[in-house]
Enzyme design. Sequence first.
Site, mmCIF file in Angstrom:
data_model
loop_
_atom_site.group_PDB
_atom_site.id
_atom_site.type_symbol
_atom_site.label_atom_id
_atom_site.label_comp_id
_atom_site.label_asym_id
_atom_site.label_seq_id
_atom_site.Cartn_x
_atom_site.Cartn_y
_atom_site.Cartn_z
ATOM 1 N N SER A 1 0.826 -1.213 0.000
ATOM 2 C CA SER A 1 0.000 0.000 0.000
ATOM 3 C C SER A 1 0.848 1.245 0.000
ATOM 4 O O SER A 1 0.361 2.315 -0.345
ATOM 5 C CB SER A 1 -0.891 0.098 1.225
ATOM 6 N N GLU B 1 -6.413 -1.248 -7.778
ATOM 7 C CA GLU B 1 -5.551 -0.208 -8.339
ATOM 8 C C GLU B 1 -4.304 -0.889 -8.908
ATOM 9 O O GLU B 1 -3.602 -1.597 -8.172
ATOM 10 C CB GLU B 1 -5.188 0.724 -7.172
ATOM 11 N N HIS C 1 -2.942 -3.436 -6.321
ATOM 12 C CA HIS C 1 -3.293 -3.003 -4.972
ATOM 13 C C HIS C 1 -4.774 -3.252 -4.705
ATOM 14 O O HIS C 1 -5.639 -2.608 -5.307
ATOM 15 C CB HIS C 1 -2.949 -1.504 -4.835
ATOM 16 N N ASN D 1 -5.007 5.969 -1.754
ATOM 17 C CA ASN D 1 -4.550 6.362 -0.423
ATOM 18 C C ASN D 1 -4.057 7.804 -0.393
ATOM 19 O O ASN D 1 -4.164 8.486 0.615
ATOM 20 C CB ASN D 1 -3.455 5.412 0.070
HETATM 21 P P1 NAD Z 1 -0.787 -9.570 7.427
HETATM 22 O O1 NAD Z 1 0.191 -9.268 8.482
HETATM 23 O O2 NAD Z 1 -2.181 -9.880 7.803
HETATM 24 O O3 NAD Z 1 -0.262 -10.763 6.538
HETATM 25 C C1 NAD Z 1 1.051 -10.911 6.094
HETATM 26 C C2 NAD Z 1 1.328 -12.394 5.948
HETATM 27 O O4 NAD Z 1 2.562 -12.530 5.276
HETATM 28 C C3 NAD Z 1 1.441 -13.121 7.267
HETATM 29 O O5 NAD Z 1 0.613 -14.256 7.265
HETATM 30 C C4 NAD Z 1 2.898 -13.518 7.342
HETATM 31 O O6 NAD Z 1 3.123 -14.736 8.020
HETATM 32 C C5 NAD Z 1 3.253 -13.607 5.880
HETATM 33 N N1 NAD Z 1 4.688 -13.454 5.643
HETATM 34 C C6 NAD Z 1 5.530 -12.563 6.169
HETATM 35 N N2 NAD Z 1 6.788 -12.763 5.708
HETATM 36 C C7 NAD Z 1 6.726 -13.806 4.868
HETATM 37 C C8 NAD Z 1 7.684 -14.492 4.080
HETATM 38 N N3 NAD Z 1 8.957 -14.130 4.088
HETATM 39 N N4 NAD Z 1 7.273 -15.512 3.326
HETATM 40 C C9 NAD Z 1 5.989 -15.894 3.324
HETATM 41 N N5 NAD Z 1 5.039 -15.275 4.055
HETATM 42 C C10 NAD Z 1 5.401 -14.252 4.815
HETATM 43 O O7 NAD Z 1 -0.728 -8.313 6.449
HETATM 44 P P2 NAD Z 1 -1.828 -7.813 5.406
HETATM 45 O O8 NAD Z 1 -2.683 -6.798 6.052
HETATM 46 O O9 NAD Z 1 -2.438 -8.979 4.735
HETATM 47 O O10 NAD Z 1 -0.914 -7.020 4.376
HETATM 48 C C11 NAD Z 1 -0.097 -7.655 3.443
HETATM 49 C C12 NAD Z 1 0.340 -6.674 2.385
HETATM 50 O O11 NAD Z 1 -0.809 -6.085 1.775
HETATM 51 C C13 NAD Z 1 1.187 -5.518 2.890
HETATM 52 O O12 NAD Z 1 2.125 -5.187 1.922
HETATM 53 C C14 NAD Z 1 0.166 -4.390 3.043
HETATM 54 O O13 NAD Z 1 0.744 -3.123 2.925
HETATM 55 C C15 NAD Z 1 -0.729 -4.664 1.867
HETATM 56 N N6 NAD Z 1 -2.090 -4.126 1.972
HETATM 57 C C16 NAD Z 1 -2.773 -4.196 3.140
HETATM 58 C C17 NAD Z 1 -4.063 -3.692 3.206
HETATM 59 C C18 NAD Z 1 -4.832 -3.782 4.485
HETATM 60 O O14 NAD Z 1 -5.903 -3.147 4.574
HETATM 61 N N7 NAD Z 1 -4.399 -4.544 5.449
HETATM 62 C C19 NAD Z 1 -4.649 -3.137 2.068
HETATM 63 C C20 NAD Z 1 -3.941 -3.099 0.872
HETATM 64 C C21 NAD Z 1 -2.664 -3.601 0.850
#
Ligand code: NAD
Length: 732
Positions: free
Chosen positions: A442, A475, A463, A513
């Site tokens: 993000s 996006e 995204h 965003n």
């Molecule tokens: P989260 O913490 O819920 O999930 C991340 C997952 O990635 C975890 O299950 C973790 O174990 C896994 N992980 C971490 N390192 C790893 C590795 N080396 N190999 C394999 N798996 C690994 O996070 P999230 O909220 O799902 O966000 C994930 C991504 O999406 C981020 O880049 C975030 O910026 C982006 N994002 C989040 C949102 C939101 O609203 N949460 C919205 C858009 C984008």
Amino acid sequence: MTDFTMDVGADGVAIITWNTPGKSMNVMSMQGFEDLEALVDTVLEDDAIKGAVITSGKPDSFAGGMDLNVIAQMKESAGDNPAKGLFEGIMNLHRFLRKIERAGMDPKTNKGGKPIAAALPGTALGIGLEIPLACHRVFAADNPKAKIGLPEIMVGIFPGAGGTTRLTRKLGAMGASPLLLEGKLNDPKKAKMAGVVDEVVAPNDLVDKAREWVLSGPKIVKPWDERGYKMPGGAPYHPAGFMTFVGASAMVNGKTQGVYPAAKALLSAVYEGAQVDFDTALKIEARWFTNVLMNPSSSAMIRSLFINKEALEKGANRPEVPDQKVTRVGVLGAGMMGAGIALVSAQAGIDVVLLDQDQAAAERGKAYSESYMDKGIKRGKATPEKKDALLSRITATTDYAALAGCDLIVEAVFEDPTVKAEVTAKVEAVVGEDCIFATNTSTLPITQLAKASKRPEQFIGIHFFSPVEKMLLVEIIKGKQTGTRAVAKALDYVRQIRKTPIVVNDARFFYANRCIIPYINEGIRMVAEGINPALIENAAKLVGMPLGPLQLVDETSIDLGVKIAKATKAAMGDAYPDGAVDDVIFWMAEQERLGRKCKAGFYNYDEKGKRTGLWLGLAEKYPRADDQPDLLEIQHRLLFVQSLEAVRALEEGVLEDIREGDVGAILGWGFAPWSGGPFSWLDILGTPYAAARADELADRYGARFAAPALLSEMGAKNQSFYRRFGQAPAAA
Ligand code: NAD
């Protein structure tokens, strides 16, 4: 080539078949009306014809509705007096549909006339139902996939070809209101239960049953054309009717906050129409419909929510590259986002490899799909077979080798460039050379993240918004080196999972965003200024934002705000503009009021996480100022702060197409949909006023409101965004 053909059988029944050439579903055009009327005239004038059945040449549908482009054109081409032109055009439609309904009956005795039935093989929407409602009997094929209804309200208009008046007279205001005010669609059986269609018959018997009915010498006069007709449920001044209208009026205002003109106009047409004879009611309906079509909000909504949304979904900005349909997607990280991405991909029939650091985490991600399908089964929307099929498409693993054969990777691991770089390298070691790598980051620049890739031209941002299965927008972000095939791949994938894409260039916070953060920040700034939080929240809702800024920050969590603030400050140094905002959110974080997830934020929450009201403790730290601003002042701050950011995004070339700016704003973060989006809103205001007002706000509240050069220039020339940038994609 005409859309309508007629075939008169030996039994004297004319079968009129609607078949718009080159379209999968029939769509009504002005020419179509003329052609249909000519055939109806023949039916009524030719003594050898006993009656008619109007049906469709498409196997599974009757009609998808009116070509909304026609409405837009009708308005544009109505000359100096568009309201008059529109009103006359609509009255002409009423005259024609009334001709079908009266079918040559004697106006006084109701004697004579020829029966005309509608036979719907499937979906019948908008004008595709208004024509059948003017017929004397509506037959629908028992086709459970068919959708029957009047969805006009969803795009900012209402059924204006008699649908409003006829359905109200047929079902009563109470019965008709969910169909009219919510645009509720039903399958044929439910449509019969609601009283919208008269008979549901086996698909193979459809036309025969209608024909038999025509030949049976049926009574064809409509109840409202008979003496002594009373509206079901009572007209407005009947005690029961009175209750309906009081309730409906409150409901409409509650739901629309008074900013959607169509719902209110629709209710007025129903209320006023219910007190007069049928033909006068049609005239009233036409007046209100003209009123809605003349409101700039309705054309802006039609343009963004229908015409442009559809154009983007069909690939308006897709590079000319052969089909890039995805067959196997690797989703890295099975957390909140990864689990949702796996679900929507599997729903689209794509095989998914869902990878996380340990097997339990990967399984938890897959279990999300399982519980989602279980809920669907409970609600009768899914079946155990569908659940099994969906789950069998998702492989939960920790093994990178399982990614071999994936043609697309969507990375959703922690928001940490080092972790992201590490997984990028691991993936590229196992996938084929053609595989496209997408990151769901993000906040991290795509161009930066692409440095970890051996193939930066195949590296892109996709995204998603949370929750993935609910949010309609995706996006797509092009890094500096992203190639056209990666863009096409991302677009084809988004199309497969049935979401709406926008394609933007890489810059801090991309597009959505970038605009939403200033909205949240403006709300928080107002708290620091001593503006009553209830006033801030209500002002936002009353201007059509789905969530007030303080509720939104509670939902997204205050610690995320703190994290983003710290990272942004580090990146921007002295240019960082949001100190006042940080004071509030850092203090909130100190109070451990991190938002909904910990049941304490700007709002209070009960045990179940339901909001119970604004947190009054905020006033101890930020006491209410004696002078509170006007509602409009707050609303302008909240809308301008987003819209000016959208203009800057266009000016800087982050956005290449204002259609994406508008559609993305509505679907991505709910920017006041009645406005058609930020660019449409600025056009509604008029750029000369918008530029001057922005500068006035800048004098009062700070440089973030200063009109961008593009807006000032457009204001000076009195240009509109859609005239200047609306047709073809163009950068500023
Ligand atoms: P989260 O913490 O819920 O999930 C991340 C997952 O990635 C975890 O299950 C973790 O174990 C896994 N992980 C971490 N390192 C790893 C590795 N080396 N190999 C394999 N798996 C690994 O996070 P999230 O909220 O799902 O966000 C994930 C991504 O999406 C981020 O880049 C975030 O910026 C982006 N994002 C989040 C949102 C939101 O609203 N949460 C919205 C858009 C984008």
